[in-house]
Every structure is written in structure tokens, then in C-alpha cells.
Design an enzyme around this catalytic site. Structure first.
Site, PDB file in Angstrom:
ATOM      1  N   LYS A  77     -11.936  -3.848  -4.231  1.00 17.02           N
ATOM      2  CA  LYS A  77     -12.303  -2.572  -3.790  1.00 17.02           C
ATOM      3  C   LYS A  77     -11.396  -1.148  -4.882  1.00 17.02           C
ATOM      4  O   LYS A  77     -11.966  -0.194  -5.444  1.00 17.02           O
ATOM      5  CB  LYS A  77     -12.415  -2.149  -2.148  1.00 17.02           C
ATOM      6  CG  LYS A  77     -13.389  -3.084  -1.318  1.00 17.02           C
ATOM      7  CD  LYS A  77     -13.707  -2.330  -0.321  1.00 17.02           C
ATOM      8  CE  LYS A  77     -14.471  -3.263   0.272  1.00 17.02           C
ATOM      9  NZ  LYS A  77     -13.862  -2.764   1.990  1.00 17.02           N
TER      10      LYS A  77
ATOM     11  N   LYS B 256       0.831  -1.261  -0.043  1.00 13.70           N
ATOM     12  CA  LYS B 256       0.165   0.098  -0.237  1.00 13.70           C
ATOM     13  C   LYS B 256       0.488   1.005  -0.041  1.00 13.70           C
ATOM     14  O   LYS B 256       0.676   2.256  -0.957  1.00 13.70           O
ATOM     15  CB  LYS B 256      -0.805   0.459   1.486  1.00 13.70           C
ATOM     16  CG  LYS B 256      -2.417  -0.497   0.889  1.00 13.70           C
ATOM     17  CD  LYS B 256      -3.109  -0.719   1.906  1.00 13.70           C
ATOM     18  CE  LYS B 256      -4.452  -2.074   2.044  1.00 13.70           C
ATOM     19  NZ  LYS B 256      -5.391  -0.757   2.753  1.00 13.70           N
TER      20      LYS B 256
ATOM     21  N   LYS C 234      -4.973  -9.995  -7.110  1.00 13.33           N
ATOM     22  CA  LYS C 234      -6.696 -10.225  -5.849  1.00 13.33           C
ATOM     23  C   LYS C 234      -7.967  -9.580  -6.490  1.00 13.33           C
ATOM     24  O   LYS C 234      -7.236  -8.141  -6.802  1.00 13.33           O
ATOM     25  CB  LYS C 234      -5.862  -9.767  -4.417  1.00 13.33           C
ATOM     26  CG  LYS C 234      -6.676  -9.905  -3.797  1.00 13.33           C
ATOM     27  CD  LYS C 234      -6.113  -9.938  -2.553  1.00 13.33           C
ATOM     28  CE  LYS C 234      -6.430  -8.059  -2.253  1.00 13.33           C
ATOM     29  NZ  LYS C 234      -5.614  -7.703  -0.320  1.00 13.33           N
TER      30      LYS C 234
END
Ligand code: AMP
Ligand code: TRP
Length: 344
Positions: A209, A114, A206
């Protein structure tokens, strides 16, 4: 020492809930309520570790709550609430900031992903995020945590924190009458054919969102047309489906779609291949569309209905928060005594 068995899990209110959240986490939440006392949390404090637009954050918090209810979690029998309404999470997280070691957090792969290249510019909260997650679980002394595969490392960290707290404060824990260990070592529950649902556009990434392409995921609020289009466009390879699971190994997209089918219908991948082995993807996709629409359509419709009554949603969160806080306050009282904080 035996701890009372209790389930805790959390979902971030950060955008579209998708099939990965549903199969990896929420369906497990629903099943576990048959056998455990469960606490399900909309983790808004985790969400703000990266920037969130305030109006979108409150909307997303209500939407995750609506999804929990629409999927079948009973807000009266279990506890559904949002994290920021129970200040004890932040309080225990601070203590855990002082228990966890820098070296432990430095190993967290989610932070590395991230934060990316711009590490210096990521929030301190993003770095300390796993300590807050440990506090979420342990402030209820929860013993079981259903999550998708991507949260495994964070769960291991939560166990390390619980263990170090128990050892560091062993004398004080004993002196205050809590026996050998104050915190349980929470067990992850990561099972079934869809613990890691992959993007429909790329079987090596993956489903997420935050992926820019909406075609990469099926959202819980997608209507039948959108679901059909996304499944039809899902990336595949030119071969027919194999008859044995081993044949899926070098074929990530095929593996993913078979896993989704298996999880949605509650059977194993081997069962799916017994039925569809040798079939072309075009035929399999027709069946997958029907199944997805049948399973997700009613959930999306119920979510939309619930979202039209925000007062009801807010009352569920307020009631859940009150009940959660009673449990959390009890833990914090004990933790303060154990740590040596003078309290009222
Ligand atoms: P998050 O959206 O990161 O708050 O995740 C909420 C829950 O969904 C966690 O238990 C995750 O592990 C799970 N989850 C998220 N994405 C996936 C995925 N692609 N496959 C399976 N589980 C997932
Ligand atoms: N970090 C989890 C995720 O991104 C969400 C979460 C926060 C959580 N606190 C938790 C999950 C406690 C399980 C238990 O998916």
C-alpha cells in the site's frame, strides 16, 4: 485441551487495498466462512503506529469494511468490526507487553523495515505492534489466522506469547478451572499460489500500500482501464513463458504474474503453464487483463456503491463491535482472574 475453532484476521486501514491483500488474505477470509465462525477486524489501532491523517483514517476504515462486504463476507453470519470499538484489545495488549520479551520483539523484521534508519524516532506503538496483534487474536481465543506470508513471523510471536502465558500462569489457570492451558496456539493459514504478491514494477519487492508508484499495484478500486494499463506495463523479461514451474525460479516477474493468474482463476501455476507455456508475454498479458477485470471489476463497483452509504457501513461496524465485545469481555474476565487483578 480442545479449543473451539474460530478464525480471526485483520487488515489495516492505511491506504489502497490491493491485489496482494485480496489474494493473500481476503479471498481466504471469504472461503473460511463456509466452515468456521469468523471474526474480521479493521485494525485502526495498528494503523496509527505510523502517522495517519484523521479524516483519511476514518475513510479508509469504511473502505476496508466495504471491501470485506463486496468480496463476499457476510456481516450477519460473521463478525466485521473495527478494533478501536472493542477496548479489550488494548487491555489484553498491555498484559502481553508484560509477557513478551524485548529479545523477541527485537527480532521482528517488519519493525526493522518500517523503522528503517530512523529507529529512534519511530513510535513505541510500532515496536509493540506484534503484541497488540497477539491480543487481537487471543482475546477471542482464535485458533486459525489467515494471512499473507509477510505476517508469518508475527503469528509465531503470538504463539510464543500464548505459550508463555499458559506456562507462567499455569497454576492460576488450573486453580480457576481452565484446565491445562488458557490460550490456544493460533495456527497461521498461509496457502495457495499468491501468499506473497510482488510489485508489478519489481518482482523482488512485495506489492504494498505504501509503495509510491501506483503502477506497482492493482487496487481493488481500479477501473478496467487502469487495470489494463498496469498489467500491460508490468515488468517482464524477454523470454516466452516456460512450460514447467521450475522455469519460473530465476524469473521473479514471470513467477509473480503466473501466480496472480493462478490465484485469480483458482488453479495451480502448473495448470497455467500447461496452457501458456511457450507463449509470449504480450499474449499472456491480454488473458491476464481479461481475468483481472472480470474478477476485480464487480468488487470495485460494489465497494463504490457501499461507500455511498456510510451510515450502513457504520451500522455494520457497530453491530460487529457489539458482538465481538461480548466474546472479548468474557476472555478478559478470565484473564483478570488468572493474572490476579481484583475486579468488580
Ligand atoms: P496489511 O495491508 O498489511 O494490513 O495486510 C493485510 C493482509 O494482506 C495481511 O494478511 C497481509 O499478509 C496480506 N498482504 C499484504 N500485502 C500482501 C502481498 N503483497 N501479498 C500477499 N499478501 C499480502
Ligand atoms: N499486522 C497485520 C498486517 O499488517 C494486520 C493484523 C493486525 C492482523 N492484527 C491481526 C492479522 C491479527 C491477523 C491477525 O497485515
Amino acid at each position: 485441551m480442545a479449543f473451539k475453532e474460530r478464525v480471526f484476521s485483520g487488515v489495516q486501514p492505511t491506504g489502497n487495498l490491493h491485489l496482494g491483500n485480496y489474494l493473500g488474505a481476503i479471498t481466504k477470509f471469504v472461503a473460511l466462512q463456509e466452515t468456521y465462525d469468523c471474526i474480521y477486524c479493521v485494525v485502526d489501532m495498528h494503523a496509527i503506529t505510523v502517522w495517519q491523517d484523521p479524516a483519511e483514517l476514518s475513510h479508509a476504515t469504511r473502505e476496508v469494511t466495504a471491501a470485506f462486504i463486496a468480496c463476499g463476507i457476510d456481516p450477519k453470519a460473521q463478525i466485521i468490526f473495527n478494533q478501536s470499538q472493542v477496548a479489550e484489545h488494548a487491555e489484553l495488549a498491555w498484559i502481553f507487553n508484560c509477557v513478551a520479551r524485548l529479545g523477541w520483539l527485537n527480532r521482528m523484521t517488519q519493525f526493522k523495515e518500517k523503522a528503517g534508519k530512523d529507529r529512534e524516532n519511530s513510535s513505541v506503538g510500532l515496536y509493540a505492534y506484534p503484541n497488540l496483534m497477539a491480543a487481537d487474536i487471543l482475546v477471542y481465543r482464535a485458533t486459525h489466522v489467515p494471512v499473507g506470508e509477510d505476517q508469518k513471523q508475527h503469528l509465531e510471536l503470538a504463539r510464543d506469547i500464548a505459550q508463555k502465558f499458559n506456562v507462567d500462569f499455569a497454576k492460576s489457570i488450573h486453580a480457576h478451572g481452565f484446565g491445562e492451558a488458557f490460550f490456544p496456539l493460533p495456527e497461521p493459514i498461509i496457502q495457495g499460489p499468491a501468499t506473497r504478491v510482488m510489485s508489478l514494477r519489481d518482482g523482488t519487492r512485495k506489492m504494498s500500500k505504501s509503495e509510491p508508484s501506483d503502477y506497482s499495484r492493482i487496487n481493488l478500486t481500479d477501473d478496467a482501464d487502469a487495470i489494463a494499463q498496469k498489467v500491460r506495463k508490468a515488468k517482464t523479461d524477454p523470454e516466452p513463458l516456460p512450460s514447467e514451474e521450475k522455469g519460473l525460479e530465476p524469473r521473479p516477474e514471470a513467477d509473480n504474474l503466473v501466480g496472480i493468474y493462478a490465484a485469480l482463476s483458482g488453479i495451480t501455476k502448473a495448470d497455467v503453464l500447461r496452457e501458456f507455456g511457450g507463449a509470449q508475454f504480450s499474449a499472456f498479458k491480454v488473458a491476464l487483463v481479461d481475468l483481472s477485470v472480470a474478477k476485480l471489476g464487480p468488487i470495485g463497483a460494489e465497494m463504490k456503491k457501499l461507500m455511498q452509504d456510510p451510515l450502513y457501513i457504520d451500522s455494520v461496524l457497530a453491530d460487529g463491535s457489539q458482538r465481538a465485545q461480548v466474546l472479548a469481555a468474557e476472555t478478559m474476565k478470565a484473564v483478570k482472574d488468572i493474572v490476579g487483578f481484583v475486579r468488580r
